[in-house]
Write an enzyme that holds these catalytic residues in place. Structure first.
Site, PDB file in Angstrom:
ATOM      1  N   ASP A  40      -2.355   6.341   4.359  1.00  0.00           N
ATOM      2  CA  ASP A  40      -2.724   6.463   5.770  1.00  0.00           C
ATOM      3  C   ASP A  40      -3.589   5.264   6.172  1.00  0.00           C
ATOM      4  OD1 ASP A  40      -5.351   6.978   4.997  1.00  0.00           O
ATOM      5  OD2 ASP A  40      -5.419   9.003   5.821  1.00  0.00           O
ATOM      6  N   HIS A  41      -4.181   5.360   7.368  1.00  0.00           N
ATOM      7  CA  HIS A  41      -4.965   4.254   7.922  1.00  0.00           C
ATOM      8  C   HIS A  41      -6.276   4.027   7.162  1.00  0.00           C
ATOM      9  CE1 HIS A  41      -5.915   8.111   9.724  1.00  0.00           C
ATOM     10  NE2 HIS A  41      -7.149   7.691   9.826  1.00  0.00           N
TER      11      HIS A  41
ATOM     12  N   CYS B 264      -5.378   7.739   0.695  1.00  0.00           N
ATOM     13  CA  CYS B 264      -5.979   7.965   2.013  1.00  0.00           C
ATOM     14  C   CYS B 264      -7.436   7.513   1.897  1.00  0.00           C
ATOM     15  CB  CYS B 264      -5.826   9.420   2.456  1.00  0.00           C
ATOM     16  SG  CYS B 264      -6.699  10.638   1.447  1.00  0.00           S
TER      17      CYS B 264
ATOM     18  N   THR C 120     -10.233   9.020   1.113  1.00  0.00           N
ATOM     19  CA  THR C 120     -10.867   9.474  -0.135  1.00  0.00           C
ATOM     20  C   THR C 120      -9.871   9.686  -1.270  1.00  0.00           C
ATOM     21  OG1 THR C 120     -10.580  11.762   0.557  1.00  0.00           O
ATOM     22  CG2 THR C 120     -12.685  10.706   1.129  1.00  0.00           C
ATOM     23  N   GLY C 121      -8.603   9.764  -0.939  1.00  0.00           N
ATOM     24  CA  GLY C 121      -7.578  10.153  -1.908  1.00  0.00           C
ATOM     25  C   GLY C 121      -7.465  11.663  -2.039  1.00  0.00           C
ATOM     26  N   ILE C 122      -8.413  12.380  -1.443  1.00  0.00           N
ATOM     27  CA  ILE C 122      -8.467  13.833  -1.650  1.00  0.00           C
ATOM     28  C   ILE C 122      -7.399  14.557  -0.823  1.00  0.00           C
ATOM     29  CG2 ILE C 122      -9.876  15.905  -1.435  1.00  0.00           C
ATOM     30  CD1 ILE C 122     -12.354  14.094  -1.955  1.00  0.00           C
TER      31      ILE C 122
ATOM     32  N   HIS D  14      -2.801  12.838 -21.071  1.00  0.00           N
ATOM     33  CA  HIS D  14      -2.880  14.298 -21.215  1.00  0.00           C
ATOM     34  C   HIS D  14      -2.168  15.092 -20.124  1.00  0.00           C
ATOM     35  CE1 HIS D  14      -6.682  14.267 -24.001  1.00  0.00           C
ATOM     36  NE2 HIS D  14      -5.675  13.553 -24.489  1.00  0.00           N
TER      37      HIS D  14
ATOM     38  N   HIS E 224      -0.407  18.785 -25.260  1.00  0.00           N
ATOM     39  CA  HIS E 224      -0.558  18.462 -23.835  1.00  0.00           C
ATOM     40  C   HIS E 224       0.697  18.838 -23.053  1.00  0.00           C
ATOM     41  CE1 HIS E 224      -4.292  16.672 -24.912  1.00  0.00           C
ATOM     42  NE2 HIS E 224      -3.685  15.870 -25.776  1.00  0.00           N
TER      43      HIS E 224
HETATM   44  C1  RB5 Z   1      -8.670  10.050   7.735  1.00  0.00           C
HETATM   45  O1  RB5 Z   1      -9.685   9.753   8.628  1.00  0.00           O
HETATM   46  C2  RB5 Z   1      -9.228  10.672   6.472  1.00  0.00           C
HETATM   47  O2  RB5 Z   1      -9.592  11.989   6.730  1.00  0.00           O
HETATM   48  C3  RB5 Z   1      -8.224  10.600   5.350  1.00  0.00           C
HETATM   49  O3  RB5 Z   1      -7.888   9.276   5.115  1.00  0.00           O
HETATM   50  C4  RB5 Z   1      -8.658  11.176   4.007  1.00  0.00           C
HETATM   51  O4  RB5 Z   1      -9.884  10.673   3.609  1.00  0.00           O
HETATM   52  C5  RB5 Z   1      -8.572  12.621   3.857  1.00  0.00           C
HETATM   53  O5  RB5 Z   1      -8.777  13.214   2.798  1.00  0.00           O
END
Ligand code: RB5
Length: 145
Positions: A8-9, A65, A67-69, A98, A133
């Site tokens: 994403d951005h 993204c 955070t990648g989360i 693993h 594993h």
């Molecule tokens: C986008 O603003 C942000 O929420 C996304 O890139 C990401 O961090 C979500 O987990």
């Protein structure tokens, strides 16, 4: 090795660094992410990358993204996808050995203590160890059912 990558951005620059590094390793990389800062929704990018991956022809997928989360949570909702979110070289190496993920995720706004290039090498230059594993990975995938 063929890799599909989506972002994403919040992860344009890290995505570009990942592509550059994987190409120096001789990998083919298909970029389905955004290359400008225009806002997109990371679940849409995860769905697009994972759907293409599931159609075949790719060895690994990478999603990024801020955070990648959010994008790793999204990818892990899709049948057959096992997406890791390593935070450093140790985690990148251990998840390959693993967990045998078919996707990895990174965050463009995270200040990692290790470089993204070193984390990629820690992941891709290691192999799944199988054995006990594999039994655990099979149990992970049974949780989808
Ligand atoms: C986008 O603003 C942000 O929420 C996304 O890139 C990401 O961090 C979500 O987990």
């Amino acid at each position: 090795m063929k890799v599909i990558i989506g972002n994403d951005h919040g992860a344009v620059e890290i995505k570009q660094r990942i592509i550059k590094h994987l190409k120096t390793k001789g990998y083919e990389v298909e970029n389905i992410g955004v290359d400008k800062g225009d806002s997109v929704d990371y679940p849409d990018i995860a769905e697009a990358a994972c759907t293409k991956f599931q159609a075949g022809g790719y060895d690994y997928g990478i999603v990024c993204c801020g955070t990648g989360i959010g994008i790793s949570i999204s990818a892990n909702k899709i049948d057959g996808i096992r997406c890791s979110l390593p935070q450093d070289c140790f985690a990148a190496e251990m998840t390959r050995k693993h967990n045998n993920p078919n996707f990895i995720a990174f965050g463009g706004r995270i200040e990692y203590k290790d470089s993204i290039e070193d984390m990629l090498d820690s992941f891709f230059d290691n192999d799944f160890e199988g054995g006990r594993h594999q039994i655990r990975v099979d149990k992970i995938m049974r949780l989808e059912k």
